[in-house]
Design a protein around this motif. Sequence first.
Motif, mmCIF file in Angstrom:
data_model
loop_
_atom_site.group_PDB
_atom_site.id
_atom_site.type_symbol
_atom_site.label_atom_id
_atom_site.label_comp_id
_atom_site.label_asym_id
_atom_site.label_seq_id
_atom_site.Cartn_x
_atom_site.Cartn_y
_atom_site.Cartn_z
ATOM 1 N N LEU A 257 39.025 34.723 12.414
ATOM 2 C CA LEU A 257 38.171 34.458 13.616
ATOM 3 C C LEU A 257 36.721 34.262 13.135
ATOM 4 O O LEU A 257 36.234 35.322 12.457
ATOM 5 C CB LEU A 257 38.167 35.434 14.510
ATOM 6 C CG LEU A 257 39.838 35.484 15.370
ATOM 7 C CD1 LEU A 257 39.713 36.620 16.168
ATOM 8 C CD2 LEU A 257 40.244 33.999 15.864
ATOM 9 N N ASN A 258 35.893 33.287 13.490
ATOM 10 C CA ASN A 258 34.583 32.955 13.275
ATOM 11 C C ASN A 258 33.935 33.979 14.277
ATOM 12 O O ASN A 258 34.384 34.291 15.191
ATOM 13 C CB ASN A 258 34.124 31.717 13.093
ATOM 14 C CG ASN A 258 34.249 31.039 14.554
ATOM 15 O OD1 ASN A 258 34.111 31.337 15.547
ATOM 16 N ND2 ASN A 258 34.582 29.619 14.381
ATOM 17 N N ARG A 259 32.450 33.846 14.063
ATOM 18 C CA ARG A 259 31.856 34.814 14.972
ATOM 19 C C ARG A 259 31.821 34.588 16.545
ATOM 20 O O ARG A 259 32.083 35.247 17.328
ATOM 21 C CB ARG A 259 30.290 34.686 14.599
ATOM 22 C CG ARG A 259 29.446 35.914 15.353
ATOM 23 C CD ARG A 259 27.900 35.919 14.692
ATOM 24 N NE ARG A 259 28.045 36.567 13.236
ATOM 25 C CZ ARG A 259 26.907 36.522 12.416
ATOM 26 N NH1 ARG A 259 25.909 36.038 13.074
ATOM 27 N NH2 ARG A 259 27.004 37.074 11.319
ATOM 28 N N VAL A 260 31.745 33.185 16.882
ATOM 29 C CA VAL A 260 32.001 32.822 18.231
ATOM 30 C C VAL A 260 33.152 33.188 18.796
ATOM 31 O O VAL A 260 33.454 33.623 19.970
ATOM 32 C CB VAL A 260 31.834 31.259 18.362
ATOM 33 C CG1 VAL A 260 31.830 30.963 19.668
ATOM 34 C CG2 VAL A 260 30.122 31.095 17.781
ATOM 35 N N LEU A 261 34.316 33.067 18.022
ATOM 36 C CA LEU A 261 35.504 33.147 18.590
ATOM 37 C C LEU A 261 35.988 34.612 18.766
ATOM 38 O O LEU A 261 36.725 35.246 19.713
ATOM 39 C CB LEU A 261 36.770 32.617 17.612
ATOM 40 C CG LEU A 261 36.766 30.975 17.378
ATOM 41 C CD1 LEU A 261 38.184 30.758 16.562
ATOM 42 C CD2 LEU A 261 37.091 30.287 18.952
ATOM 43 N N ARG A 262 35.181 35.356 17.819
ATOM 44 C CA ARG A 262 35.325 36.761 17.784
ATOM 45 C C ARG A 262 34.761 37.390 19.302
ATOM 46 O O ARG A 262 35.542 38.136 19.800
ATOM 47 C CB ARG A 262 34.655 37.719 16.864
ATOM 48 C CG ARG A 262 35.449 37.378 15.377
ATOM 49 C CD ARG A 262 34.697 38.063 14.295
ATOM 50 N NE ARG A 262 34.888 39.605 14.347
ATOM 51 C CZ ARG A 262 34.391 40.229 13.252
ATOM 52 N NH1 ARG A 262 33.825 39.677 12.066
ATOM 53 N NH2 ARG A 262 34.554 41.529 13.099
ATOM 54 N N ILE A 263 33.649 36.955 19.343
ATOM 55 C CA ILE A 263 32.986 37.174 20.689
ATOM 56 C C ILE A 263 33.896 36.972 21.870
ATOM 57 O O ILE A 263 33.890 37.756 22.707
ATOM 58 C CB ILE A 263 31.474 36.710 20.813
ATOM 59 C CG1 ILE A 263 30.685 37.217 19.891
ATOM 60 C CG2 ILE A 263 30.868 36.664 22.323
ATOM 61 C CD1 ILE A 263 29.191 36.650 19.585
ATOM 62 N N LEU A 264 34.226 35.667 21.991
ATOM 63 C CA LEU A 264 35.180 35.124 23.141
ATOM 64 C C LEU A 264 36.332 36.042 23.057
ATOM 65 O O LEU A 264 36.664 36.295 24.297
ATOM 66 C CB LEU A 264 35.559 33.780 22.769
ATOM 67 C CG LEU A 264 34.293 32.779 23.068
ATOM 68 C CD1 LEU A 264 34.955 31.405 22.721
ATOM 69 C CD2 LEU A 264 33.901 32.910 24.533
ATOM 70 N N THR A 265 36.957 36.400 21.911
ATOM 71 C CA THR A 265 38.256 37.330 22.092
ATOM 72 C C THR A 265 37.969 38.625 22.575
ATOM 73 O O THR A 265 38.662 39.129 23.306
ATOM 74 C CB THR A 265 38.539 37.198 20.712
ATOM 75 O OG1 THR A 265 38.870 36.163 20.038
ATOM 76 C CG2 THR A 265 40.066 38.223 20.662
ATOM 77 N N PHE A 266 36.485 39.129 22.395
ATOM 78 C CA PHE A 266 36.274 40.726 22.967
ATOM 79 C C PHE A 266 36.223 40.346 24.407
ATOM 80 O O PHE A 266 36.441 41.192 25.022
ATOM 81 C CB PHE A 266 35.168 40.994 21.964
ATOM 82 C CG PHE A 266 34.741 42.480 22.197
ATOM 83 C CD1 PHE A 266 35.624 43.483 21.533
ATOM 84 C CD2 PHE A 266 34.103 42.968 23.228
ATOM 85 C CE1 PHE A 266 35.409 44.815 21.877
ATOM 86 C CE2 PHE A 266 33.649 44.133 23.679
ATOM 87 C CZ PHE A 266 34.405 45.258 22.776
ATOM 88 N N ILE A 267 35.535 39.542 24.685
ATOM 89 C CA ILE A 267 35.410 39.268 26.535
ATOM 90 C C ILE A 267 36.795 39.057 26.975
ATOM 91 O O ILE A 267 36.935 39.850 28.013
ATOM 92 C CB ILE A 267 34.495 38.004 26.484
ATOM 93 C CG1 ILE A 267 33.055 38.134 25.801
ATOM 94 C CG2 ILE A 267 34.704 37.667 28.213
ATOM 95 C CD1 ILE A 267 32.243 36.995 26.200
ATOM 96 N N GLY A 268 37.744 38.145 26.256
ATOM 97 C CA GLY A 268 39.063 38.254 26.763
ATOM 98 C C GLY A 268 39.676 39.718 26.770
ATOM 99 O O GLY A 268 40.470 40.128 27.810
ATOM 100 N N ALA A 269 39.446 40.393 25.871
ATOM 101 C CA ALA A 269 40.130 41.708 25.683
ATOM 102 C C ALA A 269 39.648 42.462 26.920
ATOM 103 O O ALA A 269 40.533 43.439 27.457
ATOM 104 C CB ALA A 269 39.834 42.300 24.319
ATOM 105 N N LEU A 270 38.342 42.611 26.896
ATOM 106 C CA LEU A 270 37.668 43.356 28.328
ATOM 107 C C LEU A 270 38.422 43.052 29.712
ATOM 108 O O LEU A 270 38.529 43.736 30.524
ATOM 109 C CB LEU A 270 36.331 43.430 28.381
ATOM 110 C CG LEU A 270 35.661 43.884 26.963
ATOM 111 C CD1 LEU A 270 34.163 43.754 27.302
ATOM 112 C CD2 LEU A 270 36.187 45.553 26.899
ATOM 113 N N GLY A 271 38.404 41.721 29.727
ATOM 114 C CA GLY A 271 39.219 41.293 30.956
ATOM 115 C C GLY A 271 40.726 41.657 31.149
ATOM 116 O O GLY A 271 41.098 42.153 32.088
ATOM 117 N N MET A 272 41.414 41.823 30.151
ATOM 118 C CA MET A 272 42.775 42.294 30.136
ATOM 119 C C MET A 272 42.821 43.665 30.217
ATOM 120 O O MET A 272 43.702 44.074 31.095
ATOM 121 C CB MET A 272 43.513 41.682 28.836
ATOM 122 C CG MET A 272 43.503 40.324 28.457
ATOM 123 S SD MET A 272 44.560 39.447 29.798
ATOM 124 C CE MET A 272 46.232 40.053 29.596
#
Length: 751
Positions: free
Chosen positions: A700-715
Amino acid sequence: MTPKASDENPSPGTRPGDADAVSNPTPEALAQTVDAEVITSNQRVFTGRMGLFVALACILYTGFHIGAMNGVHTLITDALGLPSIDLTEPWRYRLAHVAGGLALGFLLFGARSLPESGADTPLGLIEKGLVALGGAAIMLATVQLGLMWATGDLIETGAPADKHVLAFGYPLVVGTCITLVASWMAPARGKGRISLADTLLAVAAVTAGAYIILHADFLRTRAQVFPHPNDMWAAIAGIILILELTRRLAGLALVIIVAVFIAYGFLGPWLPGVLNHRGYAPARFFAFIYTDNGILGPTTAISSTYIILFITFAAFLQASRVGEYFVNFAFAAAGGARGGPAKVAVFASGLMGMINGTSAGNVVSTGSLTIPLMKKVGYKPQTAASVEAAASSGGQILPPIMGAGAFIMAEITGIAYRDIVIAAIIPAILYFVSVFLMVDKEAIKKGMRGLPRSELPEFSALARRAFLFIPIVILIGALFMGYSVIRAGTLAMGAAAVVSWLTPYRMLGREILYALEIAARMSLQLVAVCAAAGVIVGVIALTGIGVRFSSLLLGFAGQSQLLALVFAMLVSIVLGMGMPTTAAYAVAAAVIAPGLVRMGIEPLTAHFFVFYYAVMSAITPPVALAAYAGAAIAQADPMKTSVESFKIGLAAFVVPFMFFYSEPMLMQGAWHEILHVFVTALFGIYLMVSAVQGWMFGPLNRVLRILTFIGALGMIAGGWTSDLLGLAVAAFVFAVQKRLLTARNAARGLD
């Protein structure tokens, strides 16, 4: 009982048969060092008569606790027709616990690292003079106390202020300080040699404890109002000895924290705002600290019962090699998977850490096996050490024992033990799943393999010995059937001895005595640390800083509850640095939990919140004791290891906030709500690990990592809206990744 370093018994902590296993390694012998006793650099290992004396003292120390908790003394006195003796009277029992632990600690542990062998450097003239002067003063105080007891001339309430001060109080403190300096200055002797200065410190510890035991009935009423000067001097001597033994066994971090709290007790009138208090006279301050409001309070109550009980249980598992079986079982089950040794560490260290109650100690025992094997399959030294540290720390939150944390929480809150254990299930699963996924994704990224099957124990053979899990099953079953913790722990100890009869390592008389002996040695660090933590608890109770801190939290909550929780998290971590779990939680529970409860948070949620962060202080830089212990074994940079440990254990820093925002996380609510929170949180943990490791089904590139982490917090948050947001983000990241990845990278990620 202490092992000898000879051809027949190769090294301290080894047992018959270990030497052959080392020289002729087999898969079954893979974990043969796990149950060996760890000898620290400043620990003495006696042989001959001195070894026998110390071994008997250790056996008596452990036997006193187990016997008193189970009422054995009452059975003996009744059988012999003797007057009944109440050994479990709180003050006297806890004082015997602390004083005995201090005495054993000074006999067994030097002021600094000891050479393995070599000629002893004789004491210099200054050291001899200090030992002679300090020893004379301590012996004068000891003899005076003996005369006071023999003649009944105790210091009653209202006695003149100068009564026995010249013959007891002054000599005890002055002698303790002089002898302590002598122990620091004296040249280090071999591990098998006793130190005269440390022997005198052991005598001083017993004398200070005996004084308070003899005057306990008077101190209950006068310590908080008009203590006698001798009360103060005995307390000061005891506190000095507690802090010195804590330094020897746990390092300077906790000693410095305690010193800051003691200074706060006197500097309060000159401090601003919430820290201000009216100040206290030294006599009242120190006498108060050495009561059940401080040193003899909840921390020592816990260490003298639950902690020593489960350390003894762990010692029985160690002596019967059941712990070795646990690790071999984990290797057989997961050792061949990619990154196998790391996955073994997650399971085995978590299980062992659950029982022994100290993260750093567990890292040393199991990490000596798992860390080299992790390095062997390709993990960096700092990663190997951090995995072990994170897993061992996670054992403290793993039900049903939780490193004795469950029992402490029940004691402090009054919440039923069963409710606490049930509440701990989902958070513990989430944590260990996250650590497992962390090591798995690391293995995928690096293309690691597991250990060859030829080097692993045979699973079928180990499965046939699954009866060795019986002690754990009996412990859990007895607790859930309503037996007391003490009775359940005692039954589990007996079960460990009985199941050993079905193995080559039968526990008979000698082996049981050996288990009692090593239990005493294993408990000394926690005895000292819990007593030191009691000083902090006493200062908090005396100055009222806990109540004012609660008001401060309420002020933060008025602006933002999230801000208040972040502040509580930071304070819990800072207070826990340098402390074992039990002491860290006890202090955090006294300072922070009341404020969270006043914010309207349920007591169970509030205490779980501070408990998690107190535990995870062991892997939080800059003072990450578990990570530092792992770094020493892996020969890695300690600070880099602590940062890596923090990353691997990240779930434990996120999940506690969900206790507040989603009560079903602690099994509070309807079953469908609990199931919903559990499933979505699991998916959230997967997303969080993917973001941290930078790998989902590929890099995952940096942008996708940030988005994935945001999604993780939501879940992880547990609400339907946040879940949908998390799913949408995850779907977007997955689609983008599938589009960007080449077929080769995708295949590699799914391999």
